[in-house]
Design a protein around this motif. Structure first.
Motif, short mmCIF file in Angstrom:
data_model
loop_
_atom_site.label_atom_id
_atom_site.label_comp_id
_atom_site.label_asym_id
_atom_site.label_seq_id
_atom_site.Cartn_x
_atom_site.Cartn_y
_atom_site.Cartn_z
N ASN A 184 0.67 -4.34 2.47
CA ASN A 184 1.74 -4.69 1.54
C ASN A 184 2.67 -5.80 2.05
N LEU A 185 2.11 -6.81 2.69
CA LEU A 185 2.94 -7.95 3.09
C LEU A 185 3.20 -8.81 1.87
N SER A 186 4.45 -9.19 1.68
CA SER A 186 4.78 -10.07 0.56
C SER A 186 4.19 -11.46 0.83
N SER A 187 4.04 -12.22 -0.23
CA SER A 187 3.51 -13.58 -0.06
C SER A 187 4.48 -14.43 0.77
N GLU A 188 5.76 -14.13 0.65
CA GLU A 188 6.77 -14.86 1.42
C GLU A 188 6.59 -14.61 2.92
N VAL A 189 6.38 -13.35 3.29
CA VAL A 189 6.19 -13.01 4.70
C VAL A 189 4.87 -13.59 5.20
N GLU A 247 3.33 -16.26 4.14
CA GLU A 247 3.53 -17.71 4.29
C GLU A 247 4.29 -18.02 5.58
#
Length: 159
Positions: free
Chosen positions: A76-81, A83
């Motif tokens: 569940n890593l966000s796309s922001e993290v 990137e």
């Protein structure tokens, strides 16, 4: 006719003898003690920066490994993290590549002394000092970014 052959040989010999004083070659491959000391001092300064920063390559590799592993295994890593991780890994990789590229392209002092004039050697070594200073800055900045991100993400010493 034989005199022309002798004159031609003398002329050719003289021509090739004069070619040795080209702009890239040291006049006779020797330098004064002062010149050698100045060259060696710049070389030693260059190597001191290299020797001081080179051990940090292992830290770069470790941070990169930790971040890559986290990106591959964390759920569940966000796309922001993601990137942020990828950008930091890229920065670490570029710093690593910068050091090895610099080392691979660096001309050693002795061969320089065999082929270059004193002023050209000093110019080259000063240019290389600026280059290794930039490599050092890039390495330290990428380590700082990587360390902060590892701490921010709570990554422990993963295998």
């Amino acid at each position: 006719m034989q005199n022309y052959g002798v004159l031609l040989c003398l002329f050719i010999g003289f021509f090739f003898a004069c070619q040795g004083g080209g702009s890239n070659a040291a006049s006779d491959g020797s330098f004064s003690d002062e010149q050698k000391q100045a060259q060696q001092a710049l070389w030693d300064d260059l190597m001191a920066v290299h020797d001081g920063i080179m051990p940090k390559i292992s830290q770069i590799h470790e941070l990169s490994r930790q971040l890559r592993n986290h990106a591959e295994t964390a759920e569940n890593l966000s796309s922001e993290v993601m990137e942020k991780i990828l950008a930091t890994v890229e920065s670490l990789d570029q710093a690593d590549e910068g050091m090895f590229s610099w080392m691979n392209n660096l001309r050693q002092l002795k061969p320089l002394q065999d082929t270059e004039k004193h002023e050209d050697i000093l110019t080259y070594l000063k240019k290389e000092q600026a280059t290794i200073a930039e490599v050092k800055r890039n390495m330290l900045n990428s380590i700082e970014k990587g360390t902060l991100l590892v701490e921010e993400l709570g990554i422990t010493n993963q295998q």
